[in-house]
Design a protein around this motif. Structure first.
Motif, mmCIF file in Angstrom:
data_model
loop_
_atom_site.group_PDB
_atom_site.id
_atom_site.type_symbol
_atom_site.label_atom_id
_atom_site.label_comp_id
_atom_site.label_asym_id
_atom_site.label_seq_id
_atom_site.Cartn_x
_atom_site.Cartn_y
_atom_site.Cartn_z
ATOM 1 N N ASN A 26 3.565 13.194 -2.414
ATOM 2 C CA ASN A 26 2.722 12.104 -1.926
ATOM 3 C C ASN A 26 1.862 11.521 -3.048
ATOM 4 N N ASP A 27 1.399 12.373 -3.963
ATOM 5 C CA ASP A 27 0.596 11.904 -5.099
ATOM 6 C C ASP A 27 1.362 10.905 -5.965
ATOM 7 N N VAL A 28 2.673 11.071 -6.071
ATOM 8 C CA VAL A 28 3.498 10.122 -6.845
ATOM 9 C C VAL A 28 3.258 8.700 -6.348
ATOM 10 N N PHE A 29 3.220 8.535 -5.040
ATOM 11 C CA PHE A 29 3.083 7.206 -4.438
ATOM 12 C C PHE A 29 1.630 6.750 -4.402
ATOM 13 N N GLN A 30 0.701 7.691 -4.272
ATOM 14 C CA GLN A 30 -0.713 7.332 -4.276
ATOM 15 C C GLN A 30 -1.161 6.878 -5.659
ATOM 16 N N ARG A 31 -0.628 7.494 -6.681
ATOM 17 C CA ARG A 31 -1.021 7.190 -8.065
ATOM 18 C C ARG A 31 -0.094 6.193 -8.753
ATOM 19 N N HIS A 32 0.992 5.831 -8.084
ATOM 20 C CA HIS A 32 1.996 4.928 -8.670
ATOM 21 C C HIS A 32 2.530 5.506 -9.986
ATOM 22 N N ASP A 33 2.711 6.829 -9.994
ATOM 23 C CA ASP A 33 3.157 7.523 -11.209
ATOM 24 C C ASP A 33 4.296 8.480 -10.850
ATOM 25 N N PRO A 34 5.538 8.096 -11.138
ATOM 26 C CA PRO A 34 6.693 8.916 -10.752
ATOM 27 C C PRO A 34 7.004 10.082 -11.693
ATOM 28 N N PRO A 76 4.757 -3.244 -7.839
ATOM 29 C CA PRO A 76 3.428 -3.854 -7.990
ATOM 30 C C PRO A 76 2.855 -4.345 -6.658
ATOM 31 N N GLY A 77 1.545 -4.142 -6.480
ATOM 32 C CA GLY A 77 0.832 -4.680 -5.330
ATOM 33 C C GLY A 77 1.073 -3.969 -4.018
ATOM 34 N N THR A 78 1.713 -2.791 -4.040
ATOM 35 C CA THR A 78 2.006 -2.056 -2.806
ATOM 36 C C THR A 78 1.190 -0.773 -2.750
ATOM 37 N N ARG A 79 1.119 -0.211 -1.548
ATOM 38 C CA ARG A 79 0.476 1.099 -1.418
ATOM 39 C C ARG A 79 0.961 1.797 -0.147
ATOM 40 N N PHE A 80 0.900 3.114 -0.184
ATOM 41 C CA PHE A 80 1.186 3.947 0.976
ATOM 42 C C PHE A 80 -0.118 4.564 1.455
ATOM 43 N N ALA A 88 6.330 23.016 8.233
ATOM 44 C CA ALA A 88 6.754 24.233 8.933
ATOM 45 C C ALA A 88 7.895 24.851 8.133
ATOM 46 N N GLY A 89 7.583 25.916 7.403
ATOM 47 C CA GLY A 89 8.611 26.579 6.599
ATOM 48 C C GLY A 89 9.108 25.670 5.496
ATOM 49 N N ASP A 90 10.425 25.421 5.477
ATOM 50 C CA ASP A 90 11.024 24.593 4.431
ATOM 51 C C ASP A 90 11.109 23.111 4.811
ATOM 52 N N ARG A 91 10.468 22.730 5.909
ATOM 53 C CA ARG A 91 10.550 21.346 6.399
ATOM 54 C C ARG A 91 9.166 20.717 6.435
ATOM 55 N N ALA A 92 9.168 19.392 6.258
ATOM 56 C CA ALA A 92 7.915 18.635 6.342
ATOM 57 C C ALA A 92 8.200 17.288 6.986
ATOM 58 N N THR A 93 7.204 16.796 7.686
ATOM 59 C CA THR A 93 7.244 15.464 8.269
ATOM 60 C C THR A 93 6.055 14.700 7.700
ATOM 61 N N ILE A 94 6.329 13.546 7.127
ATOM 62 C CA ILE A 94 5.276 12.706 6.559
ATOM 63 C C ILE A 94 5.240 11.394 7.335
ATOM 64 N N ARG A 95 4.100 11.132 8.003
ATOM 65 C CA ARG A 95 3.899 9.832 8.654
ATOM 66 C C ARG A 95 3.113 8.958 7.687
ATOM 67 N N TRP A 96 3.561 7.710 7.505
ATOM 68 C CA TRP A 96 2.937 6.846 6.521
ATOM 69 C C TRP A 96 2.899 5.397 6.994
ATOM 70 N N ARG A 97 2.076 4.635 6.307
ATOM 71 C CA ARG A 97 2.048 3.181 6.489
ATOM 72 C C ARG A 97 2.170 2.583 5.100
ATOM 73 N N TYR A 98 3.118 1.671 4.953
ATOM 74 C CA TYR A 98 3.418 1.048 3.666
ATOM 75 C C TYR A 98 2.912 -0.385 3.681
ATOM 76 N N PHE A 99 2.060 -0.704 2.716
ATOM 77 C CA PHE A 99 1.523 -2.053 2.580
ATOM 78 C C PHE A 99 2.259 -2.752 1.454
ATOM 79 N N MET A 100 2.905 -3.857 1.790
ATOM 80 C CA MET A 100 3.691 -4.617 0.826
ATOM 81 C C MET A 100 2.785 -5.570 0.045
#
Length: 128
Positions: A26-34, A76-80, A88-100
């Motif tokens: 999630n930090d990759v998308f928050q910081r715009h740093d892959p 450019p100009g986007t954010r999550f 739960a164990g080896d699985r994750a669910t991420i709910r997000w909102r993407y701003f274009m």
């Protein structure tokens, strides 16, 4: 009759590991740093993307997955906004909102799976 509380230590440790991987992802998308993606994505990773509708596109292999997520993270100009990450164990669910960049937004969810400390599967869905 007594009831005993049983805690599965191995499952709890796996959940902690998965949660840390998802935090870094999630930090990759928050910081715009892959940069971290190379360490987070498995060689056999598969992404089922949200576009094109209705079924999305399939991206297989580390290079393809890192390239896709890098392009999304650096758009450019986007954010999550991360609304919730559930692990739960080896699985994750991420709910997000993407701003274009144009100011519109959409909501979605990623169903993630990890193995060997890396992301091996990501299935994305959006509200239509």
């Amino acid at each position: 009759m007594t009831h005993e509380l049983v805690i599965d230590i191995a499952a709890n440790d796996l959940s902690r590991q998965t949660a840390e991987i998802m935090r870094r992802f999630n930090d990759v998308f928050q910081r715009h740093d892959p940069t971290a993606l190379a360490e987070l994505v498995a060689e056999d990773c598969v992404i089922e993307n949200t576009v094109p509708a209705p079924d999305g596109a399939r991206h297989a292999g580390k290079a393809a997955c890192v390239a896709l997520w890098s392009a999304i993270a650096t758009q450019p100009g986007t954010r999550f906004d991360i609304e919730e990450t559930f692990v739960a164990g080896d699985r994750a669910t991420i709910r997000w909102r993407y701003f274009m960049a144009d100011g519109n937004s959409l909501r979605g969810v990623n169903l993630m799976r990890v193995a060997g400390g890396r992301i091996v599967e990501a299935m994305g869905y959006v509200k239509g």
